[in-house]
Write a protein that holds these residues in place. Structure first.
Motif, short mmCIF file in Angstrom:
data_model
loop_
_atom_site.label_atom_id
_atom_site.label_comp_id
_atom_site.label_asym_id
_atom_site.label_seq_id
_atom_site.Cartn_x
_atom_site.Cartn_y
_atom_site.Cartn_z
N UNK A 22 0.84 -1.20 0.00
CA UNK A 22 0.00 0.00 0.00
C UNK A 22 0.87 1.25 0.00
N UNK A 23 2.18 1.06 -0.29
CA UNK A 23 3.11 2.19 -0.30
C UNK A 23 3.37 2.67 -1.73
N UNK A 24 4.03 3.82 -1.80
CA UNK A 24 4.38 4.45 -3.06
C UNK A 24 5.78 4.05 -3.54
N UNK A 25 6.60 3.63 -2.61
CA UNK A 25 8.03 3.45 -2.89
C UNK A 25 8.47 2.02 -2.56
N UNK A 26 9.72 1.72 -2.89
CA UNK A 26 10.29 0.42 -2.53
C UNK A 26 10.14 -0.65 -3.60
N UNK A 27 9.72 -0.27 -4.82
CA UNK A 27 9.49 -1.26 -5.87
C UNK A 27 10.74 -1.53 -6.73
N UNK A 28 11.76 -0.66 -6.63
CA UNK A 28 12.95 -0.77 -7.47
C UNK A 28 13.64 -2.13 -7.42
N UNK A 29 13.85 -2.70 -6.23
CA UNK A 29 14.53 -4.01 -6.18
C UNK A 29 13.75 -5.12 -6.88
#
Lengths: 211, 467
Positions: A33-40
């Motif tokens: 439910x977050x906007x960030x942290x998808x890069x990995x």
């Protein structure tokens, strides 16, 4: 939103057509439910040998060595070169979030899927459309030269190669304005509140079942 | 010069035409699910904004919900958090939600029309690409990203550039055994997954007019797989008969007024289209996708293509990758492909008509021994209830199919329903991308009757020959 003006960045090539949003960010990561942290987790199934799960630590996961972004020469790339119909499939904005979080802020292709293209502009990513022949040239030059960089100039709407060759690209006036200034377009639309109220009053007369 | 259907609906929703060519477009209906909305609600909170028009928005959880017994709730903690976030966001902002245990809960694109939330001439959006489904009602319906979900919640509008309009006519009567799904896959096979990019599609012609609303929804649902954000069908008696009497449909005097307006929702005879394609219904054979893109699709009577027949290197490389991923050989007949699983359901084919047709195929038969799992997932609680009232669940379970609770399920495998690596599935869903139904899973897109017949035979068969 982060503004985009100019960028001189390392280029990574993904020589595939029809890259879909399920490939860009697989479904299990959409549970956040977050906007960030998808890069990995960007391109997770193409990038790692094992099955990725949300919130896992990716630092020691086994890498697929033949996947282009795993090659050391493309580490730190900010510009992604790819082929036609990039971003097809679902509307998930997690796809541009993952691309941005990984470090890319510009994607260049011969065409994009509509929803993905639109989502890029909402997140400070510049998607650039260039002709197939120019794409071929850029792919060739990227492969031939380690450390290949491109200079992107949004105000001038140009992509410039290291040899100084420049290509123009098109961009909508409104989208360009928002990207250059990092504008939140909800705020801009709310400046039109009076027009929206006026429309609603007239429409409620015409189609009362909608109100 | 006359107007197209698209133009008529668009013009009724222009709040402001901007000098830069963009339009501020009013949105009548906003459907919300748990996956693409949490960050939008968070955005509203961070900026101290309220929804512009609460009654325009209706929510239901669909992607993460279990299709097995729900008495224990959702066991996957991450999925549970997302569904709970939808519940709390709807409660906080006063938005109507059909929660997981409400009989009206279902796949958002099945629930909406069923409740009469989708009406002719509306503009409809949802943070989901298959929102194109609702164009079946003569509505402009399109998928949006989460930033736009927040934009619509806050302003009831979207900033849009008007797309071009392409009409696709399918003339003549559809042969027996050919469904809306086959028409959709046939068209995508012809124009490709980027063929509709930048266009709104209007589906027209005798074959389309003869489709039920369920068939039209299936067809419009897959407009996005042709690259178009929306697909539309003109309003007629079939549309009005479907809409009338549903919980959120207008009634009484408002119905009379609405019907008069809705009867105008068709393309004028002299309307001009930016592009037009014409196909003959008689040429359409049951379709089966063989690769990892919906455009990699063939008639069931065909064989896997030879790489030599690819139009260029990019397509050849795409086909090569697809053959390896799918574990198939060039020139192999489609009917020789054996399957491991069957999935009947989704926003494409999760409606009552789909289950009636599939049940008629499996009645009195048994799932083949090589099929590990055959599952039927209704599109909503009300579809499930209706099917059970008609005894369809008993037909499926007697044949060895599992009868499940409603949700998106194995269309995209966000819940526990998924393919294991290498497993091959006959699926009535909409996407056959790598990993779509589970990492390493292999998806073949087909109609409900083709999926049902494959489940019984254990491999793909031509349903037209089915006795």
């Amino acid at each position: 939103m982060q503004a985009f003006t100019t960028l001189n960045g390392l280029v990574a090539p993904m020589d595939r057509a029809n890259v879909d949003t399920d490939a860009i960010i697989p479904k299990q990561f959409l549970k956040s439910i977050k906007h960030t942290g998808y890069g990995p987790f960007l391109f997770d199934e193409w990038r790692y040998e094992d099955r990725g799960e949300p919130e896992m630590d990716c630092t020691n996961r086994p890498l697929k060595t033949d996947f282009v972004l795993n090659q050391p020469r493309y580490k730190g790339a900010q510009i992604l070169l790819t082929r036609e119909n990039f971003g097809c499939g679902s509307s998930r904005e997690h796809a541009p979030w993952a691309i941005l979080d990984y470090g890319f802020s510009c994607v260049i292709a011969s065409s994009f899927a509509d929803i993905f293209f639109n989502n890029c502009f909402k997140n400070g990513i510049l998607p650039i459309v260039l002709d197939e022949a120019i794409m071929d040239q850029l792919f060739n030059e990227t492969a031939a030269t380690e450390g290949y960089r491109l200079a992107i100039d949004l105000p001038a709407q140009t992509v410039t190669t290291p040899s100084g060759q420049s290509f123009s690209f098109a961009v909508d006036t409104f989208r360009k304005h928002c990207l250059l200034n990092g504008l939140d377009d909800i705020g801009l639309t709310l400046l039109q509140a009076e027009s929206i109220h006026t429309y609603e009053k007239a429409r409620a007369q015409q189609a009362p079942w909608l109100f | 010069m006359g107007s197209t259907l698209f133009e008529k609906v668009w013009q009724q929703h222009v709040v402001k035409q901007n000098e830069d060519g963009s339009t501020l477009l009013y949105i009548d209906r906003h459907l919300v699910h748990e996956v693409t909305s949490p960050q939008a609600f968070e955005g509203l909170r961070l900026n101290a904004r309220k929804p512009w028009k609460i009654s325009a928005t209706v929510a239901t959880p669909d992607h993460n919900v279990p299709t097995t017994d729900r008495a224990q709730g959702i066991t996957d903690a991450v999925s549970r958090t997302q569904v709970e976030a939808l519940d709390s966001n709807c409660a906080e902002f006063g938005i109507t939600e059909f929660g997981m245990n409400d009989i009206r809960q279902g796949v958002v694109h099945v629930m909406g029309p069923e409740q009469g939330l989708i009406l002719p001439g509306m503009t409809v959006v949802c943070g989901d690409s298959h929102t194109s489904t609702h164009g079946a009602f003569g509505a402009i319906a399109m998928g949006i990203g989460t930033s736009e979900v927040e934009h619509v919640l806050a302003t009831q509008c979207l900033i849009q550039k008007k797309p071009k309009v392409m009409r696709i006519r399918v003339e003549g009567a559809l042969p027996v055994g050919i469904t809306g799904k086959d028409v959709a896959l046939f068209i995508i096979g012809k124009i490709g997954t980027a063929g509709g990019t930048g266009f709104a599609l209007e589906f027209a012609g005798e074959a389309i007019r003869a489709l039920s609303m369920e068939g039209r929804m299936t067809l419009c649902n897959m407009a996005i797989e042709a690259g178009a954000r929306c697909g539309m069908v003109a309003v007629d008696d079939i549309t009005l008969d479907y809409v009338k009497g549903r919980p959120y449909s207008p009634a009484g005097e408002n119905w009379q007024k609405a019907e008069t307006m809705w009867r105008e929702l068709y393309s004028d005879a002299d309307a001009k289209f930016d592009a037009e394609l014409v196909y003959q219904a008689a040429d359409i054979v049951p379709q089966v996708s063989w690769g990892t893109s919906p455009e990699m699709v063939l008639p069931v009577t065909a064989s896997i293509p030879d790489l030599a027949s690819a139009k260029d290197d990019v397509q050849r490389e795409g086909w090569q990758r697809a053959l390896v991923y799918m574990g198939l050989e060039a020139n192999m007949p489609i009917t020789a492909i054996a399957i491991d699983k069957v999935f009947i359901g989704s926003c494409t084919n999760g409606r009552i008509e789909d289950f009636r047709a599939a049940a008629a195929i499996v009645k009195g038969k048994k799932v083949a021994a090589n099929v590990k799992l055959a599952m039927v997932v209704p599109g909503s609680g009300l579809v499930k209830q209706q099917a059970e009232a008609e005894g369809l669940d008993a037909i499926f379970t007697a044949a060895g199919f599992e009868w499940r609770e409603p949700g998106c399920s194995m269309c995209l495998a966000m819940n526990a329903d998924r393919l294991e690596p290498g497993e091959r599935c006959a699926s009535t869903s909409n996407r056959n991308f790598e990993g779509r139904q589970g990492m390493g899973g292999r998806t073949h897109l087909v109609s409900p009757v083709m999926a049902a017949a494959a489940g019984i035979a254990g491999h793909f068969v031509d349903v037209r020959d089915w006795s």
